[in-house]
Design a protein around this motif. Structure first.
Motif, short mmCIF file in Angstrom:
data_model
loop_
_atom_site.label_atom_id
_atom_site.label_comp_id
_atom_site.label_asym_id
_atom_site.label_seq_id
_atom_site.Cartn_x
_atom_site.Cartn_y
_atom_site.Cartn_z
N LEU A 153 -20.93 6.74 20.38
CA LEU A 153 -21.64 7.29 18.77
C LEU A 153 -20.28 6.89 18.26
O LEU A 153 -19.44 7.37 18.09
N ASP A 154 -20.54 6.89 16.55
CA ASP A 154 -20.11 7.14 15.57
C ASP A 154 -19.96 8.81 15.50
O ASP A 154 -20.06 8.46 14.44
N ILE A 155 -18.73 9.10 15.77
CA ILE A 155 -18.46 10.47 15.32
C ILE A 155 -17.40 10.55 15.05
O ILE A 155 -16.15 10.79 15.41
N ASN A 156 -17.38 11.65 14.00
CA ASN A 156 -15.92 12.60 13.80
C ASN A 156 -14.47 10.99 14.10
O ASN A 156 -13.69 10.78 14.66
N VAL A 167 -19.51 10.62 24.62
CA VAL A 167 -18.98 10.36 22.89
C VAL A 167 -18.50 8.76 22.68
O VAL A 167 -18.42 8.43 21.77
N LEU A 221 -23.42 7.89 11.24
CA LEU A 221 -22.41 8.08 11.29
C LEU A 221 -22.16 9.73 11.54
O LEU A 221 -22.85 10.17 10.27
N GLY A 222 -21.55 10.48 12.59
CA GLY A 222 -21.55 12.48 12.08
C GLY A 222 -20.19 12.05 12.00
O GLY A 222 -18.57 12.34 12.08
N ASP A 223 -20.33 13.32 11.02
CA ASP A 223 -18.43 14.49 10.66
C ASP A 223 -18.93 15.31 11.51
O ASP A 223 -19.13 16.21 10.56
N VAL A 224 -18.43 16.00 12.54
CA VAL A 224 -18.68 17.52 12.62
C VAL A 224 -17.71 18.13 12.97
O VAL A 224 -16.88 17.84 13.76
N ARG A 284 -21.04 20.14 17.71
CA ARG A 284 -21.76 19.20 18.01
C ARG A 284 -22.87 19.67 19.11
O ARG A 284 -21.98 20.08 19.90
#
Length: 354
Positions: free
Chosen positions: A291-294, A288, A271-274, A277
């Motif tokens: 994706l497992d992001i933020n 988006v 996962l990402g926490d940005v 990006r």
């Protein structure tokens, strides 16, 4: 290796009645009640971008550490305009080099005590004060120019950008610590207040008050504090000047290239926490939803706490990887944190794993 063994995060909000020290104290109480064994850190690093101008505080690392009852430790504050990535790199380096076994990272900034007019003035200190700051240009104006350039270069209209705030508010609606815990639709975003055309209020990170505390240790002592510590596999940083003729972020690309050479590729589920990006140029927001992001809602909806942001992200990813996060989560084995300044002149990338 370097490990994360615990964290404390305050809810992001407007805390008119609380000081920076009060907010840090709340986060610190959470940390020390969650770890198995408590002893004082070797070094305390305070990450804050604006505590001197907004909080009228110099020597803030000493004041905050003393307020927590910490004695016989080294203290410092790091301000690099990058929202905290430099502080994580410093803590990582102290542990990796053997200078320290335990480093307490503290992230804090408080925006609500001043109206936006004054906060925008202080945020503009990040600009080149040889000319841009003195003629009244703000980071939001630069962002709007980059947005226009992106729209022209990749032939997209404003509705393309609505995908991000819609996704972020959806994630934040499930996060009990988020500042803006509500969903929005395309119509709401498109018709929201213009900040600097075409940039609208729902495109901008929501400034809030909050604190984060993360305990980073050497591997050999990590399990004294937590049974399943999270590893920091690597962290890199780089610089690259923003270019109004090209809406890319050179510093992010440089940091990414450095990471490919210095850290294992995160091939397992992650996962990402940005803060910002990078994806396939001109199509990043089209993917988006996949994706497992933020998952917290990111700066847009979880909220933005200046120089404390990357430390907050570090705590959030730790909670995700140890299955403690209370909001929307993912069964991830790795996490990536990207932190940079408002305009992407400096960037840091960190890879975490369980």
């Amino acid at each position: 290796m370097v490990s994360i063994v615990g964290c404390g995060l305050t809810k992001l909000d407007r805390y008119y009645e609380l000081s920076e020290k009060d907010l840090v104290s709340e986060a610190y109480k959470q940390l020390i009640t969650k770890i198995k064994e408590y002893d004082q850190p070797d070094i305390v690093i305070v990450s804050s971008g604006y505590i001197d101008v907004l909080g009228k505080n110099i020597l803030s690392s000493y004041k905050i550490s003393s307020g927590l009852g910490l004695q016989n430790t080294k203290v410092m504050r790091i301000e690099n305009g990058d929202n905290g990535g430099a502080s994580i790199l410093t803590a990582y380096s102290f542990i990796k080099s053997g200078v320290a076994k335990k480093v307490l990272l503290i992230g804090i900034d408080k925006f609500s005590d001043y109206p936006s007019k004054y906060v925008n003035e202080y945020l503009s200190y990040n600009l080149d004060n040889d000319y841009t700051y003195h003629v009244g240009i703000t980071p939001h104006a630069y962002s709007a120019l980059l947005m226009k350039r992106y729209m022209k270069k990749y032939n997209v209209d404003y509705e393309y950008f609505t995908k991000w705030p819609i996704k972020m508010h959806q994630n934040a609606s499930e996060n009990p610590l988020a500042y803006l815990k509500f969903k929005v639709d395309k119509n709401t975003v498109v018709n929201s207040q213009i900040v600097s055309d075409p940039l609208r209020i729902f495109d901008v990170g929501a400034r809030a008050d909050g604190a984060s505390v993360v305990l980073v240790t050497a591997d050999e002592v990590a399990k004294r504090y937590f049974d399943s510590p999270v590893k920091i596999d690597g962290i890199v940083g780089n610089i690259g000047a923003m270019n109004l003729s090209d809406p890319s972020l050179p510093s992010v690309a440089k940091a990414r290239n450095c990471l490919l050479y210095t850290s294992p590729s995160p091939r397992s589920r992650g996962l990402g926490d940005v803060y910002k990006r990078q994806a396939e140029r001109g199509k990043g927001l089209d993917v988006v939803d996949s994706l497992d992001i933020n998952l917290s809602g990111g700066l847009k909806a979880r909220g933005y706490i200046g120089g404390g942001t990357a430390i907050y992200q570090l705590g959030e990813v730790f909670l995700h990887l140890t299955n403690q996060f209370k909001g929307k989560s993912a069964n991830a084995e790795k996490g990536i944190i990207l932190s940079n300044d408002d305009l992407g002149n400096t960037s840091y990338l960190a890879v975490l794993s369980r």
